[in-house]
Design an enzyme around this catalytic site. Sequence first.
Site, mmCIF file in Angstrom:
data_model
loop_
_atom_site.group_PDB
_atom_site.id
_atom_site.type_symbol
_atom_site.label_atom_id
_atom_site.label_comp_id
_atom_site.label_asym_id
_atom_site.label_seq_id
_atom_site.Cartn_x
_atom_site.Cartn_y
_atom_site.Cartn_z
ATOM 1 N N ASP A 1 0.685 -10.201 -0.567
ATOM 2 C CA ASP A 1 1.453 -9.293 -1.418
ATOM 3 C C ASP A 1 2.225 -10.094 -2.447
ATOM 4 O O ASP A 1 2.903 -11.077 -2.087
ATOM 5 C CB ASP A 1 2.487 -8.526 -0.576
ATOM 6 C CG ASP A 1 1.888 -7.319 0.127
ATOM 7 O OD1 ASP A 1 0.671 -7.101 0.008
ATOM 8 O OD2 ASP A 1 2.669 -6.593 0.787
ATOM 9 N N LYS B 1 -2.155 -0.889 -4.693
ATOM 10 C CA LYS B 1 -2.016 0.227 -3.766
ATOM 11 C C LYS B 1 -1.884 1.559 -4.487
ATOM 12 O O LYS B 1 -1.163 1.681 -5.470
ATOM 13 C CB LYS B 1 -0.758 0.023 -2.903
ATOM 14 C CG LYS B 1 -0.865 -1.092 -1.878
ATOM 15 C CD LYS B 1 0.401 -1.130 -1.025
ATOM 16 C CE LYS B 1 0.516 -2.399 -0.208
ATOM 17 N NZ LYS B 1 -0.466 -2.488 0.876
ATOM 18 N N GLY C 1 6.406 -4.720 6.680
ATOM 19 C CA GLY C 1 7.786 -4.981 6.283
ATOM 20 C C GLY C 1 8.718 -5.269 7.434
ATOM 21 O O GLY C 1 9.940 -5.187 7.278
ATOM 22 N N ARG D 1 -6.174 -4.776 18.809
ATOM 23 C CA ARG D 1 -6.689 -4.682 20.187
ATOM 24 C C ARG D 1 -7.271 -3.304 20.473
ATOM 25 O O ARG D 1 -8.311 -3.180 21.125
ATOM 26 C CB ARG D 1 -5.557 -4.959 21.185
ATOM 27 C CG ARG D 1 -5.318 -6.426 21.479
ATOM 28 C CD ARG D 1 -4.444 -6.543 22.721
ATOM 29 N NE ARG D 1 -3.990 -7.889 22.966
ATOM 30 C CZ ARG D 1 -4.702 -8.837 23.592
ATOM 31 N NH1 ARG D 1 -5.926 -8.563 24.026
ATOM 32 N NH2 ARG D 1 -4.205 -10.033 23.776
ATOM 33 N N GLY E 1 3.210 -7.176 9.620
ATOM 34 C CA GLY E 1 4.106 -7.924 10.491
ATOM 35 C C GLY E 1 3.731 -9.379 10.680
ATOM 36 O O GLY E 1 4.429 -10.110 11.392
ATOM 37 N N GLY F 1 2.176 -9.516 3.910
ATOM 38 C CA GLY F 1 2.972 -8.782 2.938
ATOM 39 C C GLY F 1 4.275 -9.482 2.684
ATOM 40 O O GLY F 1 4.347 -10.505 1.990
ATOM 41 N N SER F 2 5.323 -8.976 3.298
ATOM 42 C CA SER F 2 6.665 -9.509 3.068
ATOM 43 C C SER F 2 6.827 -10.910 3.630
ATOM 44 O O SER F 2 7.735 -11.636 3.227
ATOM 45 C CB SER F 2 7.679 -8.572 3.726
ATOM 46 O OG SER F 2 7.306 -7.229 3.538
#
Lengths: 196, 303
Positions: B33, B90, B162, B174, B223, B244-245
Amino acid sequence: MTTRPVGVLALQGDFREHIEVLRALGAEAVGVRRPEELAEVGGLIIPGGESTVIDKLSRTFGLAEPLKAAIARGLPVWGTCAGLIMLADRISDGIEGQQTLGGLDIEVRRNAFGSQSASFEVDLEMPVLGDPPLHAVFIRAPVVEAVGAGVRVLAQLDDARIVAVEQGSLLGTSFHPEITGDYRFHEYFLDRVAAQ
Amino acid sequence: MSDTTTETTAGTTGSSRVKRGLAEMLKGGVIMDVVTADQAKIAEDAGAVAVMALERVPADIRAQGGVARMSDPDLIDGIRAAVSIPVMAKARIGHFVEAQVLEALGVDYIDESEVLSPADYVNHIDKWKFTIPFVCGATNLGEALRRINEGAAMIRSKGEAGTGDVSEATKHIRTIKSEIAALTAKSSDELYVAAKELQAPYELVAEIAATGKLPVVLFTAGGVATPADAALMMQLGADGVFVGSGIFKSGNPAQRAAAIVKATTFFDDAKVIADASRGLGEAMVGINVADLAAPHRLAERGW
């Protein structure tokens, strides 16, 4: 017939597809991520992926110099898409600091067709494979913009742009024979490995 | 299933093979990101295989609240101009006009993403109508197959964007993997009920029972914050990782980005992961998913 396995550079990209095709054709195939793995193989495919990433990882993990040495020694190597870029002596639009292994006396342009919306598939005449034409998939593909005297052109698009070349023990294609189900170019490569 | 393909003398664009093919080339890579052209350049230099152009990373969307929408075209153009690797962007779930705009801007992939505020709580975008490929999020196999049935050319497990908490990403990859394994163990006469239970088309369910894998590439997201997180996802069977973050909310983005790239390639080599994990400085602070009230969980958007 060589007993050494055929390697597929497995740093990033669609190396799994190449390995599966090679095995379907009866060859022993292994992923190559380390210099000691490279030393074991009798031929190598550099797969599709992002050339900037494959370049960076090959240098970070000490593979670039052994790869250059193997190419200089005459190891049969075939690059598809990003792999073609890695084998080109010159890139017309690389990012700052981008390097290649070289070996093919050609100049390539990355993403020569534009963004992903322009990616396409087409039937491609390839005299070394005979009939029928090879179905070829071009994904944000490079083209060969200039070739040196020792380079044999294996395929061109209808507009004459060069998309497959051969020089010595090296092969390069802009497109991806590994994802179409027609494995004649893999056979062509394996024949060259066996002849080595 | 139909496909909007365009035949020209130069060849066929927009086919499933071409759309899914780009995702195949991204495998083993990290998609990052970015919110500025400078960040995009840092990501490319660190070895990102693609960048996701957006206005706010999920951690900020979470902190600032409000409606999250498609990014400003100028921002996307700036990022496209800064890098040579594929650029994704996005669109809101169901917002097919945002998708049309992104296609017109010439991005390489659209993420129909739960990280943005949904525009339609019933329908997702009919992705077959586009030449540009789509990636969609999924928390389980049924959701993945519904998205593929709508034309998604790539799936990412959702995780919880996030947060910097990898537990939901682990759960989703999983779940998808074990549901695929369960299908392959079923006899053919059980697949009809399996399709009903998965709320997915029988043809896709039967295909997966036969092949043991999705017909498209499966990345994971939501995450991932450390090299070990990325390698965990790869060992669990992901084809690649979205971060991402986790990168630009950390102390040293360039170094962390490069480290996550290394750990993704050598996901099965603990020595490489250990070396990549050294001296990275502060990871993003993060939020434990368990502390998030259910209405604030992004993974529950989309169905």
